[in-house]
Design a protein around this motif. Structure first.
Motif, PDB file in Angstrom:
ATOM      1  N   ALA A 119      -1.828  -4.801 -15.885  1.00 27.80           N
ATOM      2  CA  ALA A 119      -1.447  -3.490 -15.356  1.00 27.80           C
ATOM      3  C   ALA A 119      -0.033  -3.529 -14.787  1.00 27.80           C
ATOM      4  O   ALA A 119       0.760  -2.609 -14.992  1.00 27.80           O
ATOM      5  CB  ALA A 119      -2.444  -3.053 -14.275  1.00 27.80           C
ATOM      6  N   GLN A 120       0.307  -4.613 -14.071  1.00 27.23           N
ATOM      7  CA  GLN A 120       1.645  -4.743 -13.520  1.00 27.23           C
ATOM      8  C   GLN A 120       2.674  -4.829 -14.639  1.00 27.23           C
ATOM      9  O   GLN A 120       3.729  -4.206 -14.570  1.00 27.23           O
ATOM     10  CB  GLN A 120       1.723  -5.991 -12.632  1.00 27.23           C
ATOM     11  CG  GLN A 120       0.945  -5.871 -11.340  1.00 27.23           C
ATOM     12  CD  GLN A 120       1.509  -4.830 -10.405  1.00 27.23           C
ATOM     13  OE1 GLN A 120       1.153  -3.652 -10.494  1.00 27.23           O
ATOM     14  NE2 GLN A 120       2.379  -5.223  -9.525  1.00 27.23           N
ATOM     15  N   TYR A 168      11.019   2.628  -6.110  1.00 31.17           N
ATOM     16  CA  TYR A 168      10.684   1.504  -6.974  1.00 31.17           C
ATOM     17  C   TYR A 168      10.723   0.200  -6.181  1.00 31.17           C
ATOM     18  O   TYR A 168      11.550   0.037  -5.277  1.00 31.17           O
ATOM     19  CB  TYR A 168      11.681   1.397  -8.128  1.00 31.17           C
ATOM     20  CG  TYR A 168      11.661   2.569  -9.073  1.00 31.17           C
ATOM     21  CD1 TYR A 168      10.945   2.511 -10.274  1.00 31.17           C
ATOM     22  CD2 TYR A 168      12.357   3.735  -8.780  1.00 31.17           C
ATOM     23  CE1 TYR A 168      10.931   3.585 -11.153  1.00 31.17           C
ATOM     24  CE2 TYR A 168      12.338   4.817  -9.650  1.00 31.17           C
ATOM     25  CZ  TYR A 168      11.622   4.733 -10.830  1.00 31.17           C
ATOM     26  OH  TYR A 168      11.612   5.801 -11.695  1.00 31.17           O
ATOM     27  N   GLU A 214       0.630  -2.609  -7.735  1.00 32.57           N
ATOM     28  CA  GLU A 214      -0.541  -3.294  -7.197  1.00 32.57           C
ATOM     29  C   GLU A 214      -0.051  -4.255  -6.112  1.00 32.57           C
ATOM     30  O   GLU A 214       0.683  -5.191  -6.381  1.00 32.57           O
ATOM     31  CB  GLU A 214      -1.253  -4.071  -8.301  1.00 32.57           C
ATOM     32  CG  GLU A 214      -1.825  -3.195  -9.409  1.00 32.57           C
ATOM     33  CD  GLU A 214      -3.062  -2.425  -8.990  1.00 32.57           C
ATOM     34  OE1 GLU A 214      -3.699  -2.857  -7.992  1.00 32.57           O
ATOM     35  OE2 GLU A 214      -3.375  -1.402  -9.613  1.00 32.57           O
ATOM     36  N   ASP A 232       4.359   4.014  -6.693  1.00 29.16           N
ATOM     37  CA  ASP A 232       3.093   4.738  -6.764  1.00 29.16           C
ATOM     38  C   ASP A 232       2.092   4.105  -7.728  1.00 29.16           C
ATOM     39  O   ASP A 232       0.919   4.489  -7.740  1.00 29.16           O
ATOM     40  CB  ASP A 232       3.331   6.204  -7.146  1.00 29.16           C
ATOM     41  CG  ASP A 232       4.185   6.342  -8.393  1.00 29.16           C
ATOM     42  OD1 ASP A 232       3.655   6.717  -9.446  1.00 29.16           O
ATOM     43  OD2 ASP A 232       5.396   6.052  -8.314  1.00 29.16           O
ATOM     44  N   VAL A 233       2.527   3.117  -8.517  1.00 26.34           N
ATOM     45  CA  VAL A 233       1.594   2.407  -9.405  1.00 26.34           C
ATOM     46  C   VAL A 233       1.571   0.908  -9.110  1.00 26.34           C
ATOM     47  O   VAL A 233       0.909   0.139  -9.810  1.00 26.34           O
ATOM     48  CB  VAL A 233       1.946   2.638 -10.893  1.00 26.34           C
ATOM     49  CG1 VAL A 233       1.833   4.102 -11.258  1.00 26.34           C
ATOM     50  CG2 VAL A 233       3.344   2.115 -11.215  1.00 26.34           C
ATOM     51  N   HIS A 286       3.511  -1.489 -16.275  1.00 22.80           N
ATOM     52  CA  HIS A 286       4.350  -0.574 -15.502  1.00 22.80           C
ATOM     53  C   HIS A 286       5.737  -1.147 -15.201  1.00 22.80           C
ATOM     54  O   HIS A 286       6.591  -0.432 -14.688  1.00 22.80           O
ATOM     55  CB  HIS A 286       3.665  -0.206 -14.189  1.00 22.80           C
ATOM     56  CG  HIS A 286       2.390   0.568 -14.360  1.00 22.80           C
ATOM     57  ND1 HIS A 286       2.356   1.826 -14.943  1.00 22.80           N
ATOM     58  CD2 HIS A 286       1.097   0.258 -14.042  1.00 22.80           C
ATOM     59  CE1 HIS A 286       1.108   2.272 -14.968  1.00 22.80           C
ATOM     60  NE2 HIS A 286       0.329   1.339 -14.437  1.00 22.80           N
ATOM     61  N   ARG A 308      12.206   8.999  -7.056  1.00 18.45           N
ATOM     62  CA  ARG A 308      11.054   8.094  -7.118  1.00 18.45           C
ATOM     63  C   ARG A 308      11.427   6.744  -6.517  1.00 18.45           C
ATOM     64  O   ARG A 308      12.539   6.246  -6.727  1.00 18.45           O
ATOM     65  CB  ARG A 308      10.612   7.911  -8.570  1.00 18.45           C
ATOM     66  CG  ARG A 308       9.198   7.354  -8.736  1.00 18.45           C
ATOM     67  CD  ARG A 308       8.799   7.303 -10.202  1.00 18.45           C
ATOM     68  NE  ARG A 308       7.382   7.003 -10.359  1.00 18.45           N
ATOM     69  CZ  ARG A 308       6.781   6.807 -11.532  1.00 18.45           C
ATOM     70  NH1 ARG A 308       7.496   6.893 -12.653  1.00 18.45           N
ATOM     71  NH2 ARG A 308       5.490   6.542 -11.602  1.00 18.45           N
TER      72      ARG A 308
END
Length: 276
Positions: free
Chosen positions: A27-28, A127, A244, A241-242, A31, A125
């Motif tokens: 998942a990391q 980061y 982990e 926002d995504v 993104h 956004r």
């Protein structure tokens, strides 16, 4: 529960834990906007110094190209883990880059590596910008100002060094003297919008750079190199926002950790404290 049942239960727990870890890493990676973040994709065999461009789309930003190390290198001077600069296993996979952040009285030119992100950053956004470093065993010096520069311009180049604003660096910003240990450098930054290139190096002058002279470990012989030469691995730019986990790398006095928010489009800093 009998012994066989306990062993079977433990095996299931280990399998589930492994699957969850693998899913989290996937998942990391999904993104992460940095292509080839741990320099694993290499087009050809590493035979000599300055071959960072084999790890496409990474490249050098000065006339003095940066190095690439791999467990599959053809030259034993650039093998992983043992090489001409000492010994260092990769943090992830089998490869990593080698960058000189400081050279004593210009004896050894600096290096910079750069690449284009998978997609431009979105205005407003936040980061998590992060990369890992480890000081080579044969370096005479440790240095600070290990930084990442983010820009919308791909054309910035220099002959031996590049001096410009690079906000992604350690808040503490002391000389990084850890050898045989990967240390994260990270910051949370708010995009101005459209930034799509990153570069890693020392973007401050020698006069603005703090260094620390080191003794050679008894585990190694030979002459130390008159520079601060670091290995680079696992570079990431991930939307908060995504993300982990967290984006905290700097421990400060009092047992707390400080995260500094800095917008690419302004010079204003907003600091928040997060207890350890």
């Amino acid at each position: 529960m009998n012994t066989i049942a306990k062993i079977d239960f433990m095996k299931r727990i280990l399998i589930i834990g492994s699957l969850l870890l693998s899913f989290g890493l996937y998942a990391q990676e999904e993104h992460n906007l940095v292509p080839n973040p741990s320099f694993e994709e290499v087009d050809g065999k590493i035979k000599e110094a300055g071959q960072i461009s084999l790890a496409f789309p990474w490249m050098s930003a000065t006339l003095k190209p940066a190095d690439l190390y791999s467990g599959d290198a053809k030259s034993d001077e650039f093998e992983v883990p043992e090489k001409k600069y000492g010994k260092e296993p990769a943090r992830t996979g089998n490869n990593y880059a080698g960058v000189s952040f400081y050279g004593y009285r210009g004896r050894m030119p600096r290096n910079y590596i750069k690449t284009r992100l998978k997609s431009p950053l979105t205005e407003g956004r936040k980061y998590c910008m992060r990369f890992y470093v480890s000081l080579s065993d044969m370096s005479k010096y440790a240095a600070n100002n290990l930084a990442m520069h983010v820009t919308s311009d791909s054309a910035f180049m220099g002959e031996n060094e590049i001096i410009l604003n690079a906000p992604i660096k350690s808040v503490v910003n002391k000389p990084f003297d850890q050898q045989y240990l990967w240390t994260p450098i990270c910051r949370i930054d708010q995009a101005g919008g459209g930034e799509q290139y990153i570069a890693i190096g020392n973007f401050n002058s020698d006069e603005e750079t703090t260094t620390e002279a080191l003794r050679l470990s008894r585990d190694f012989s030979g002459r130390q190199e008159y520079n601060a030469y670091y290995y680079i691995d696992d570079v990431s730019v991930i939307p908060m926002d995504v993300l982990e986990g967290d984006c905290q790398c700097d421990k400060i006095a009092g047992g707390a950790m400080e995260v500094e928010f800095k917008s690419f489009s302004t010079d204003e800093n907003q600091r928040s404290q997060a207890k350890k």
